[in-house]
Design an enzyme around this catalytic site. Structure first.
Site, mmCIF file in Angstrom:
data_model
loop_
_atom_site.group_PDB
_atom_site.id
_atom_site.type_symbol
_atom_site.label_atom_id
_atom_site.label_comp_id
_atom_site.label_asym_id
_atom_site.label_seq_id
_atom_site.Cartn_x
_atom_site.Cartn_y
_atom_site.Cartn_z
ATOM 1 N N LYS A 217 0.855 -1.188 0.000
ATOM 2 C CA LYS A 217 0.000 0.000 0.000
ATOM 3 C C LYS A 217 0.885 1.230 0.000
ATOM 4 O O LYS A 217 1.708 1.424 0.894
ATOM 5 C CB LYS A 217 -0.910 -0.006 1.229
ATOM 6 C CG LYS A 217 -1.814 1.212 1.300
ATOM 7 C CD LYS A 217 -2.808 1.109 2.434
ATOM 8 C CE LYS A 217 -3.669 2.342 2.504
ATOM 9 N NZ LYS A 217 -4.625 2.275 3.616
ATOM 10 N N ARG A 227 -10.697 10.297 1.979
ATOM 11 C CA ARG A 227 -10.587 10.999 3.267
ATOM 12 C C ARG A 227 -11.819 11.857 3.503
ATOM 13 O O ARG A 227 -12.270 12.001 4.628
ATOM 14 C CB ARG A 227 -9.282 11.803 3.303
ATOM 15 C CG ARG A 227 -8.103 10.860 3.017
ATOM 16 C CD ARG A 227 -6.848 11.125 3.775
ATOM 17 N NE ARG A 227 -5.886 10.061 3.494
ATOM 18 C CZ ARG A 227 -4.592 10.256 3.232
ATOM 19 N NH1 ARG A 227 -4.098 11.484 3.240
ATOM 20 N NH2 ARG A 227 -3.799 9.226 3.005
ATOM 21 N N ARG A 238 1.155 9.924 5.728
ATOM 22 C CA ARG A 238 1.353 8.559 6.210
ATOM 23 C C ARG A 238 2.676 7.975 5.703
ATOM 24 O O ARG A 238 2.827 6.755 5.600
ATOM 25 C CB ARG A 238 0.204 7.665 5.728
ATOM 26 C CG ARG A 238 -1.195 8.160 6.069
ATOM 27 C CD ARG A 238 -2.173 7.004 5.954
ATOM 28 N NE ARG A 238 -3.574 7.384 5.853
ATOM 29 C CZ ARG A 238 -4.314 7.858 6.849
ATOM 30 N NH1 ARG A 238 -3.769 8.070 8.029
ATOM 31 N NH2 ARG A 238 -5.586 8.134 6.668
ATOM 32 N N GLU A 254 7.190 -6.834 1.144
ATOM 33 C CA GLU A 254 5.968 -6.699 1.958
ATOM 34 C C GLU A 254 5.001 -7.856 1.699
ATOM 35 O O GLU A 254 4.411 -8.417 2.627
ATOM 36 C CB GLU A 254 5.271 -5.368 1.662
ATOM 37 C CG GLU A 254 5.982 -4.134 2.216
ATOM 38 C CD GLU A 254 5.756 -3.944 3.717
ATOM 39 O OE1 GLU A 254 5.127 -4.812 4.355
ATOM 40 O OE2 GLU A 254 6.217 -2.922 4.257
ATOM 41 N N LYS A 269 -2.283 -1.562 -3.757
ATOM 42 C CA LYS A 269 -3.155 -0.397 -3.693
ATOM 43 C C LYS A 269 -2.342 0.880 -3.790
ATOM 44 O O LYS A 269 -1.324 0.973 -3.094
ATOM 45 C CB LYS A 269 -3.900 -0.434 -2.360
ATOM 46 C CG LYS A 269 -4.765 0.747 -2.083
ATOM 47 C CD LYS A 269 -5.428 0.585 -0.758
ATOM 48 C CE LYS A 269 -6.242 1.829 -0.487
ATOM 49 N NZ LYS A 269 -6.813 1.799 0.831
ATOM 50 N N SER A 295 -10.336 5.676 -4.454
ATOM 51 C CA SER A 295 -11.258 6.796 -4.604
ATOM 52 C C SER A 295 -10.807 7.797 -5.662
ATOM 53 O O SER A 295 -11.627 8.320 -6.422
ATOM 54 C CB SER A 295 -11.430 7.491 -3.252
ATOM 55 O OG SER A 295 -10.178 7.920 -2.737
ATOM 56 N N TYR A 334 -15.402 0.924 -6.463
ATOM 57 C CA TYR A 334 -16.670 1.592 -6.173
ATOM 58 C C TYR A 334 -17.661 1.417 -7.322
ATOM 59 O O TYR A 334 -18.824 1.761 -7.196
ATOM 60 C CB TYR A 334 -16.412 3.076 -5.882
ATOM 61 C CG TYR A 334 -15.467 3.258 -4.708
ATOM 62 C CD1 TYR A 334 -15.927 3.113 -3.404
ATOM 63 C CD2 TYR A 334 -14.105 3.513 -4.898
ATOM 64 C CE1 TYR A 334 -15.068 3.233 -2.326
ATOM 65 C CE2 TYR A 334 -13.234 3.633 -3.839
ATOM 66 C CZ TYR A 334 -13.727 3.488 -2.554
ATOM 67 O OH TYR A 334 -12.868 3.588 -1.486
HETATM 68 C C1 PBG Z 1 -6.913 3.592 5.520
HETATM 69 C C2 PBG Z 1 -7.483 3.440 4.167
HETATM 70 C C3 PBG Z 1 -7.426 4.381 3.155
HETATM 71 C C4 PBG Z 1 -8.070 3.823 2.071
HETATM 72 C C5 PBG Z 1 -8.543 2.584 2.445
HETATM 73 N N1 PBG Z 1 -8.160 2.359 3.753
HETATM 74 C C6 PBG Z 1 -6.901 5.747 3.134
HETATM 75 C C7 PBG Z 1 -5.520 6.019 3.496
HETATM 76 O O1 PBG Z 1 -4.682 5.143 3.627
HETATM 77 O O2 PBG Z 1 -5.262 7.207 3.664
HETATM 78 C C8 PBG Z 1 -8.218 4.497 0.751
HETATM 79 C C9 PBG Z 1 -9.258 3.961 -0.148
HETATM 80 C C10 PBG Z 1 -9.566 4.845 -1.288
HETATM 81 O O3 PBG Z 1 -8.932 5.888 -1.515
HETATM 82 O O4 PBG Z 1 -10.496 4.503 -2.027
HETATM 83 N N2 PBG Z 1 -7.328 2.651 6.421
#
Ligand code: PBG
Length: 344
Positions: A217, A227, A238, A254, A269, A295, A334
């Site tokens: 990720k 968010r 992060r 990982e 991701k 997203s 989605y």
């Molecule tokens: C954090 C999490 C995130 C997403 C899924 N789980 C956001 C992040 O890491 O800041 C993002 C999913 C998306 O953008 O569709 N637990």
């Protein structure tokens, strides 16, 4: 020489008799269908869904038109629709009231926390008819918005404390399993999170609850609209736990670690900017591989389509097919319901 002066013999002399003609296999719909390499099927799609506390009707997320924060009742209806269309699973995220957030995200493991309540409701409504995954991460529940709990390093600087976070993930995973989740999915990128969760689940009688690990990720700008979707309280970034977008090899490490720790499935991701990673992970992984079309990927296509700059449905179907072609067995998207409807 004008065109009229070419004879058929001149042309075949120029191109030779042995010309390979790949277009032969593109001559008709049925021919193209016969030789198509990759399929997209509803069962491969996982729908991420949001359930929010303190709302009495579903609330559309402004940066993700067509995606909603659900009430428990509207969640049930939406899950039913998704299941009827044959999608593979849903993945549930909780959106608590701001007043319920704290530094350690304790609502994430309370039985009456918004996510655990919704899991219990889905279990009651659908039992084993629908595969339900739960997001196992603190960020929606913490008042600082980080995926882990704050602590200090040996210099006294503030950090996200890896090992203290694992204890909270264990409590959260147990609560989600007890509430009926079939799959828990740790997304916080803490070291050792898969092993910690596997150990805790097994010690509490949840041997059959599967782990979908967010293994590779990246610290990505493409999470922006998410968010919004979860009302994130995050300030800062992060980068001390999610991966650097420049890195490839690190993903292989990982993924390998998560498999060694007991991950039943692994994930890459985001998807579209990381299709090379999806391919490499698919080539080396002995467990099923998921990719998360995040997203920002949804928002980009939606926004371009809203401007009339792109054909929305063709674009998202092509993006999904591309993720499959890169090697993903499953896709979190989605568009799962819309794609499934188009595939029917
Ligand atoms: C954090 C999490 C995130 C997403 C899924 N789980 C956001 C992040 O890491 O800041 C993002 C999913 C998306 O953008 O569709 N637990």
């Amino acid at each position: 020489m004008t065109e009229a002066e070419f004879s058929a013999t001149d042309i075949s002399a120029a191109i030779g008799p042995g010309l390979r003609r790949p277009r032969r296999l593109r001559t008709s719909n049925n021919m193209r269908r016969l030789v198509s390499e990759v399929d997209l099927a509803p069962r491969q799609l996982i729908l991420p869904m949001f359930v929010a506390d303190g709302i009495d009707q579903p609330r559309e997320i402004s940066s993700m038109p067509g995606v909603y924060q659900h009430t428990e009742d509207s969640l049930v209806r939406a899950v039913e629709e998704a299941a009827e269309l044959g999608i593979g699973a849903v993945d549930l995220f909780g959106v608590p009231l701001d007043s319920d957030k704290d530094a350690e995200g304790s609502q994430s493991w309370h039985d009456n926390g918004v996510l655990n309540r919704a899991l219990r409701r889905l279990q009651k409504e659908f039992g084993s008819d629908v595969i339900v995954a739960a997001d196992t991460c603190l960020d929606e529940f913490t008042d600082h918005g980080h995926c882990g709990v704050p602590g200090h390093d040996h210099h006294g600087h503030s950090v996200i404390d890896n090992d203290a976070t694992l204890l909270r993930y264990q409590k959260m995973a147990i609560a989600q399993a007890a509430a009926g989740a079939d799959i828990v999915s740790p997304s916080g990128m803490m070291d050792g999170q898969v092993e910690a969760i596997r150990t805790a689940l097994d010690a509490n009688g949840f041997q059959d609850v599967a782990i979908l690990a967010y293994s590779a990720k990246y610290a990505s700008a493409f999470y922006g609209p998410f968010r919004d979707a979860v009302g994130s309280s995050l300030e800062g970034d992060r980068c001390s736990y999610q991966q650097d977008p420049a890195n490839r090899r690190e993903s292989l490490l990982e993924v390998q670690l998560d498999i060694d720790e007991g991950a039943d499935m692994v994930m890459v991701k985001p998807a579209m900017p990381y299709l090379d990673i999806v391919r490499e992970v698919a080539d080396m992984s002995p467990v099923p591989v998921a990719a998360y079309q995040v997203s920002g990927e949804y928002a980009m296509i939606s926004a371009a389509a809203a401007n009339g700059w792109i054909e929305r449905d063709r674009a998202f179907m092509e993006a999904l097919l591309g993720i499959r072609r890169a090697g993903a067995d499953m896709i979190l998207t989605y568009w799962a319901v819309e794609a499934a409807r188009r595939l029917k």
